[in-house]
Design an enzyme around this catalytic site. Sequence first.
Site, short mmCIF file in Angstrom:
data_model
loop_
_atom_site.label_atom_id
_atom_site.label_comp_id
_atom_site.label_asym_id
_atom_site.label_seq_id
_atom_site.Cartn_x
_atom_site.Cartn_y
_atom_site.Cartn_z
N HIS A 148 0.86 -1.18 0.00
CA HIS A 148 0.00 0.00 0.00
C HIS A 148 0.89 1.22 0.00
CE1 HIS A 148 0.95 0.90 4.18
NE2 HIS A 148 0.63 -0.34 4.52
N ASP A 269 -1.77 -19.14 12.97
CA ASP A 269 -0.56 -19.64 13.63
C ASP A 269 -0.49 -19.10 15.06
OD1 ASP A 269 2.26 -20.08 14.35
OD2 ASP A 269 2.48 -20.61 12.23
N SER A 284 2.91 -4.81 7.05
CA SER A 284 2.44 -4.58 5.69
C SER A 284 3.56 -4.86 4.70
CB SER A 284 1.98 -3.13 5.52
OG SER A 284 0.86 -2.85 6.32
#
Length: 325
Positions: A148, A269, A284
């Site tokens: 992003h 997980d 990110s």
Amino acid sequence: MKRCKIRVTMAAVMALLLATAAAAMPQTLVAVGRTVGIRLETDGILVAELEPGGPAEQAGLRSGDVIETVNGTEITSCEQFQSMLQSCDGSPLDLAIERNGKDAAVTVAPTRGAAGCHLGVSVRDSMAGIGTVTYYDPVTGAYGALGHGVNDLQSLVLLPVESGEILPSSVVEVRKGVRGTPGLLKGAFDTSTTLGTVERNTDHGIFGQCSGQLGGMPLPVATAEEIQTGKATILSNVQNTNVVEYAVEITRLDPTDRSGRNLVLTITDDRLLQTTGGIVQGMSGSPIVQNGKLIGAVTHVLIDDPSRGYGIFIENMLAAGDNLQ
């Protein structure tokens, strides 16, 4: 001689475009998952915030505008801008700006007070933070990170980047994400070494050239058609400099989404859930792997459920950095 009419359907055109895009994608990329320090310098200075009713707002300046020149002089830093403001003796300033990709002009008359001339505007010329490198191309050295764009926190405008660099980083603290409050990774930068340049800041990631010293594993690249709901993994660096593979579940696909939210994933997980609570700021760009192929990158967390978040398809990320390949 008879002329044959060829009828081309929209479906055929789209199929051709998708085939062309797929053919242009690299066959193999190195999936990284490593956090790096990111330093960006803006192209001009960005208007981050305006004082309500202040001279700048009254003159028509807007949050998100980029000031390029003052009275014909190119502006490259906040310090230079402030120096010109204080030396103008209260005279009106002619600003050349960029607004939504278009050139414009604004004339602002400063007010004068005990602290000097005042415009009622907050500006910025740089940014520093931590993020994750998704991939690099072992042939060209081009890399992509974040999945992003980097936005100004006040104006929420995509930061206009003139130059930048990525630096070695080590995760020194994790603030665990909880419902309603996103967590984050805190990193320590090594400013003595540069791992690469930042040449582009887009809605689908930052891109540049790297030295190739990022580590990672070479993987074939998946097309959108190959991506499925079900089990997958992500590569993330949430402690020191260690990149670890964690299990996730892809629960929804949206290939047509143009914002980069092409899939929804859930962290399954326990190791990652215990350490971070799920997806946190700084993760990110973490590569998403399915069936031995690089399929995308983690982009956003769902604020109400930090164990869930969004990801972008790798082919959409590659398209945003296309001319660097």
